[in-house]
Scaffold this active site. Structure first.
Site, PDB file in Angstrom:
ATOM      1  N   ALA A 110       0.853  -1.192   0.000  1.00  0.00           N
ATOM      2  CA  ALA A 110       0.000   0.000   0.000  1.00  0.00           C
ATOM      3  C   ALA A 110       0.887   1.240   0.000  1.00  0.00           C
ATOM      4  O   ALA A 110       2.067   1.182   0.379  1.00  0.00           O
ATOM      5  CB  ALA A 110      -0.946   0.005   1.194  1.00  0.00           C
ATOM      6  N   PHE A 111       0.317   2.376  -0.402  1.00  0.00           N
ATOM      7  CA  PHE A 111       1.135   3.587  -0.552  1.00  0.00           C
ATOM      8  C   PHE A 111       1.736   4.050   0.772  1.00  0.00           C
ATOM      9  O   PHE A 111       2.724   4.793   0.776  1.00  0.00           O
ATOM     10  CB  PHE A 111       0.313   4.720  -1.178  1.00  0.00           C
ATOM     11  CG  PHE A 111      -0.535   5.484  -0.197  1.00  0.00           C
ATOM     12  CD1 PHE A 111      -1.797   5.046   0.153  1.00  0.00           C
ATOM     13  CD2 PHE A 111      -0.044   6.634   0.407  1.00  0.00           C
ATOM     14  CE1 PHE A 111      -2.567   5.732   1.078  1.00  0.00           C
ATOM     15  CE2 PHE A 111      -0.806   7.337   1.324  1.00  0.00           C
ATOM     16  CZ  PHE A 111      -2.068   6.887   1.667  1.00  0.00           C
ATOM     17  N   LYS A 112       1.160   3.607   1.884  1.00  0.00           N
ATOM     18  CA  LYS A 112       1.675   4.056   3.186  1.00  0.00           C
ATOM     19  C   LYS A 112       3.137   3.652   3.391  1.00  0.00           C
ATOM     20  O   LYS A 112       3.836   4.272   4.174  1.00  0.00           O
ATOM     21  CB  LYS A 112       0.795   3.536   4.310  1.00  0.00           C
ATOM     22  CG  LYS A 112      -0.570   4.219   4.327  1.00  0.00           C
ATOM     23  CD  LYS A 112      -1.416   3.819   5.509  1.00  0.00           C
ATOM     24  CE  LYS A 112      -2.706   4.613   5.555  1.00  0.00           C
ATOM     25  NZ  LYS A 112      -3.688   4.213   4.500  1.00  0.00           N
ATOM     26  N   ASP A 113       3.599   2.628   2.659  1.00  0.00           N
ATOM     27  CA  ASP A 113       5.013   2.234   2.770  1.00  0.00           C
ATOM     28  C   ASP A 113       5.957   3.376   2.389  1.00  0.00           C
ATOM     29  O   ASP A 113       7.053   3.483   2.945  1.00  0.00           O
ATOM     30  CB  ASP A 113       5.306   1.034   1.860  1.00  0.00           C
ATOM     31  CG  ASP A 113       4.673  -0.261   2.374  1.00  0.00           C
ATOM     32  OD1 ASP A 113       4.616  -0.454   3.603  1.00  0.00           O
ATOM     33  OD2 ASP A 113       4.238  -1.071   1.531  1.00  0.00           O
ATOM     34  N   MET A 116       6.063   5.572   5.552  1.00  0.00           N
ATOM     35  CA  MET A 116       6.406   4.874   6.794  1.00  0.00           C
ATOM     36  C   MET A 116       7.832   4.341   6.758  1.00  0.00           C
ATOM     37  O   MET A 116       8.554   4.409   7.752  1.00  0.00           O
ATOM     38  CB  MET A 116       5.406   3.741   7.007  1.00  0.00           C
ATOM     39  CG  MET A 116       5.271   3.312   8.434  1.00  0.00           C
ATOM     40  SD  MET A 116       4.494   4.566   9.490  1.00  0.00           S
ATOM     41  CE  MET A 116       2.775   4.138   9.334  1.00  0.00           C
TER      42      MET A 116
END
Ligand SMILES: *Cc1c(COP(=O)(O)O)cnc(C)c1O
Length: 461
Positions: A110-113, A116
């Site tokens: 997911a783009f949160k990687d 994060m």
């Protein structure tokens, strides 16, 4: 570079301080005191560079003296080396003037990687300077927790605890949280729902003895460093399509307003963005607010794009701060009104918001139909969140190229994708063994004292 609170009553902080603090002491969110500009020349020079180098050039002016140049380049390299695509954020074409920015090639799909992974590296490097340790506790409905686990596992100055609602996350999400074997990351399956998990985390931040005792820090999407890391792919994708000589538009599947706010910052830095389109599922408070000026909650309805099932988008406060002429008192007043259900946006603020953002909503049926149609006409398999973006983008296509952000890999939401198009999307090869790895988790009741005792005991070892 100094950072100020959207509510005007908290001390100004440096980048590193804002990164470690998260929420300001007056309840506001940190924003840069001014936005650094990139000239047309500097933007065109980004064309063809590796994603890591674009990251360095876009973020560097915001960092003050937090790191040396060499150090920051090293952190970026470490953050993105585990991605499954050399371009990191590749573009694919969906239609004559419509492109998809695939942001799902990171370790948890997911783009949160993107944010994060870099946040983990930056926090660890800053803590190592002073030899301090911190404890991060976060609540998740799925994607944030798995991204945090992957980003912080094995970092020596951080202990991470993720609370997720027992039995209410998908199997892929759960396994991504429970299979890392490093001793500093801890998955807690709490009895209750996501709101209960979030409430217990809030309780921990409000318990000053506990907060100071374990040196508590947060990594949720209001953390400025996360927003900043997401500004980068607006630049990398726009220059790939001819910016700054040619304008581009973006459509962004939106929940907490973090990802689209990053686009707003990119435009403020000088990237010639035409439309910035907010795409919501049937939880459409942002679309309604932009259309009517009434920002009012009417309850969260579960959807097949669960990472966007949000009533109050925390990062919306950042753009309201600008829309109200950076008047912290006015923002504090609106947020107070939010507690009794909502507020009316002033005419001048609404005008500014409508100049900056377009919007649209996508129903559940339209989401499934878009997954089906995209596969039939392009071969691209969309996750439900990306499908919401594609559907809303289609109503905003024109002569300017449109880039829709694809926020998760379809295999992260296999049930919804299979229901829509009859084929179950497979995990990428590099993760095919996810279902064979050993799981490690602790199941705990919805009880603050029990949770706190568990955390204290684990960090003592
Ligand atoms: C978190 C998330 C979103 C929403 O992003 P915001 O920055 O909160 O607006 C959309 N899609 C997916 C897959 C997500 O994980």
């Amino acid at each position: 570079m100094r950072y100020i609170s959207t509510r005007g009553q908290a001390p100004e902080l440096s980048f590193a301080e804002a990164m470690m603090t998260g929420l300001a002491r007056d309840g506001g969110l940190y924003v840069p005191a001014h936005v650094p500009q990139m000239s047309a020349q500097e933007i065109s020079a980004l064309a063809g560079l590796p994603y890591e180098e674009v990251t360095f050039r876009v973020m560097w002016p915001f960092l003050g003296d937090t790191f040396t140049e060499v150090q920051f380049r090293g952190l970026i390299a470490a953050a993105y080396k585990g991605f499954g695509h050399d371009a990191r954020a590749p573009l694919v074409q969906l239609g004559p003037n419509h492109f998809l920015l695939e942001l799902f090639h990171g370790p948890t799909l997911a783009f949160k990687d993107f944010a994060m992974q870099l946040l983990g590296q930056m926090m660890q490097a800053d803590l190592a300077k002073s030899g301090q340790r911190i404890t991060i506790v976060g609540a998740t409905s799925g994607d944030t927790g798995s991204a945090a686990m992957e980003a912080f596992r094995g970092l020596s100055n951080v202990d991470l605890f993720i609370l997720y609602p027992h039995g209410r996350v998908s199997e892929v999400q759960r396994r991504q949280m429970t299979t890392p074997s490093e001793a500093n990351v801890h998955a807690i399956a709490m009895d209750g729902d996501f709101d209960d998990c979030q409430a217990r985390v809030k309780d921990m931040f409000n318990d000053m003895d506990f907060r100071d005792g374990v040196r508590l820090a947060g990594v949720n999407s209001i953390n400025w460093a996360r927003v900043l890391a997401q500004v980068v792919y607006y630049f990398s994708s726009a220059v790939a399509l001819g910016a700054p000589g040619r304008r581009v538009s973006f459509t962004v599947p939106t929940g907490n307003f973090g990802d689209i706010f990053a686009g707003y910052i990119a435009r403020a830095m000088g990237l010639p963005i035409d439309q910035l389109v907010v795409a919501t599922n049937h939880n459409d408070i942002l679309d309604r607010a932009l259309r009517t000026g009434e920002h009012r909650t009417n309850g969260v309805k579960p959807s097949i794009s669960p990472s966007m099932d949000i009533q109050v988008s925390s990062n919306f406060e950042r753009v309201l701060f600008d829309a109200y002429g950076r008047d912290g008192m006015a923002v504090a007043q609106l947020m107070g009104e939010m507690k009794s259900g909502g507020f009316t946006i002033s005419q001048s603020a609404l005008q500014m918001l409508r100049e900056q953002f377009a919007s649209g909503r996508c129903s559940e049926d339209e989401t499934s139909a878009t997954i089906r149609a995209a596969f039939a006409y392009t071969g691209e398999v969309l996750c439900p969140h990306s499908a919401v973006g594609v559907k809303v983008a289609e109503a905003h296509l024109g002569v300017v190229p449109m880039i829709t952000l694809a926020t998760a890999h379809p295999a992260k939401f296999p049930d919804a994708v299979e229901a829509a198009m009859g084929v179950r999307p497979a995990l990428p090869d590099r993760m095919a063994d996810l279902f064979d790895r050993d799981e490690r988790l602790t199941r705990l009741p919805n009880d603050l004292a029990v949770l706190q005792a568990h955390i204290r005991e684990r960090i003592a070892n």
